[in-house]
Design a protein around this motif. Sequence first.
Motif, PDB file in Angstrom:
ATOM      1  N   LYS A 107       0.819  -1.213   0.000  1.00 52.77           N
ATOM      2  CA  LYS A 107       0.000   0.000   0.000  1.00 52.77           C
ATOM      3  C   LYS A 107       0.850   1.258   0.000  1.00 52.77           C
ATOM      4  O   LYS A 107       0.521   2.250  -0.680  1.00 52.77           O
ATOM      5  N   LYS A 108       1.948   1.232   0.758  1.00 52.14           N
ATOM      6  CA  LYS A 108       2.780   2.425   0.907  1.00 52.14           C
ATOM      7  C   LYS A 108       3.938   2.483  -0.091  1.00 52.14           C
ATOM      8  O   LYS A 108       4.709   3.439  -0.098  1.00 52.14           O
ATOM      9  N   GLY A 109       4.073   1.450  -0.897  1.00 51.09           N
ATOM     10  CA  GLY A 109       5.156   1.444  -1.870  1.00 51.09           C
ATOM     11  C   GLY A 109       6.522   1.228  -1.267  1.00 51.09           C
ATOM     12  O   GLY A 109       7.534   1.688  -1.820  1.00 51.09           O
ATOM     13  N   LEU A 110       6.589   0.512  -0.147  1.00 52.27           N
ATOM     14  CA  LEU A 110       7.861   0.232   0.517  1.00 52.27           C
ATOM     15  C   LEU A 110       8.460  -1.051  -0.061  1.00 52.27           C
ATOM     16  O   LEU A 110       7.767  -2.059  -0.184  1.00 52.27           O
ATOM     17  N   PRO A 111       9.741  -1.056  -0.386  1.00 50.69           N
ATOM     18  CA  PRO A 111      10.343  -2.240  -1.001  1.00 50.69           C
ATOM     19  C   PRO A 111      10.511  -3.395  -0.021  1.00 50.69           C
ATOM     20  O   PRO A 111      10.836  -3.196   1.153  1.00 50.69           O
ATOM     21  N   TYR A 112      10.279  -4.603  -0.500  1.00 49.82           N
ATOM     22  CA  TYR A 112      10.503  -5.824   0.274  1.00 49.82           C
ATOM     23  C   TYR A 112      10.755  -6.950  -0.709  1.00 49.82           C
ATOM     24  O   TYR A 112      10.546  -6.808  -1.925  1.00 49.82           O
ATOM     25  N   MET A 178      12.843   1.688   7.876  1.00 47.99           N
ATOM     26  CA  MET A 178      12.063   2.413   6.881  1.00 47.99           C
ATOM     27  C   MET A 178      10.570   2.253   7.148  1.00 47.99           C
ATOM     28  O   MET A 178       9.786   3.215   7.056  1.00 47.99           O
ATOM     29  N   VAL A 179      10.170   1.036   7.501  1.00 46.18           N
ATOM     30  CA  VAL A 179       8.766   0.779   7.821  1.00 46.18           C
ATOM     31  C   VAL A 179       8.348   1.578   9.049  1.00 46.18           C
ATOM     32  O   VAL A 179       7.290   2.220   9.070  1.00 46.18           O
TER      33      VAL A 179
END
Length: 444
Positions: A107-112, A178-179
């Motif tokens: 949803k937030k566009g955070l890389p994983y 980052m999260v």
Amino acid sequence: MIRTLSAASFKAAQPKLLKDVTGRRLHSTYDVAVVGGGIVGLATARELVLRHPSLSFVLLEKEKELAVHQSGHNSGVIHSGIYYTPGSLKARLCVRGATLAYEYCEKKGLPYKKCGKLIVAVEQEEIPRLKALYERGMQNNVRDLSIVDAKGIREREPYCRGIMALDSPYTGIVDWRMVALRYGKDFEEAGGTVVTESEVNDISMVTESPAGSTEGMKHPIAVRDKKGNEVRCRYVLTCGGLYSDRLSQISGCSSEPRIVPFRGDYLVLKPEKHYLVKGNIYPVPDPRFPFLGVHFTPRMDGSVWLGPNAVLAFKREGYKVYDFNPRDFADALSFRGLQRLVLKNITYGIGEMYRGVFISAQVKILQKYIPELSLSDVLRGPAGVRAQALDRDGNLVDDFVFDGGVGDVGSRVLHVRNAPSPAATSSLAIAEMIADEVESRFKL
């Protein structure tokens, strides 16, 4: 980047009720103060402000930045929930937390990366434990779990050798700091205030209203920091991590469970050897020992960490071998719980210290899984410090502990005294649970 206010500027702003850079007015009174800007505190503050947008919230953090300790010094794994006792709170929170974490990052566009994990048996005696672990994972509803043979291991990890493994493709990696910072941004965007450089050392009831206040005793709790700054509020929630026991004690709570810091030192694989590891490679846990053991962990930045060991840290938040704090050291050594833990695990503890000094000993263990690994392939890497809660009998406190305190303060304060690993993976699920507890206790 999260906009924060230092305690000094916060204090200066209060009497004049200045506006911050977003134009939002600052106050000295709030409905709820959250103490602790790690991933659990940030996730919970976020959950609370989203549930109660009409209330005012402030988050107080002692460091200049958020999420710089356990939240920023961990392996970065999104755990799937294999290890934990079926039906336990840890198991339920981890399984739900992993799902929520993936959804949140999307949803937030955070890389994983869902790079998976193999829990590898390298000796026949480990196979019964591995199969029991599989049954436990199935009972915990871990997704896509399977057992693979030696050929299956090589298909997934070409350089790994073992006779059987538990394959968990749902396990992933992410930058948890980052999260956590994104949680903080959500909190602020929903109306919460973040104050840094505010190390809380007193939580108490007040007998009079703040100067100039017309609200009477609507905010009867005073939260003070070491610089003399004060925030008035109706309720307080602390999520203090490595200092959770000390924060609890200032409002009259028991000194136990005690937080004892354990440092974990990692090795790092040289860049030219990164091809040796594709995903997480873990050992089969040995129930005789209190900690998991060394493992291979790829990172979001492309590096690969090996380890960690587990040794007593001589300073809470002490990431270097020679970091030392007299109070922290004395508190740990004088605690009966640590003394008993050491006596029960003396051989294991000596081995951990030896491997921390002589990395060749740690590499020797790692070679059981990847024989091609050599001493020349690794370098000393970063370290993390784990807030391990212990009881007086030397048992690791493996569940959540909530406490309030005594007297009138206790009815308005909730301390999260222990949020056991994997707290980062479980953070959004933990936040839901803590928010439920806050609502129940304080009738928000």
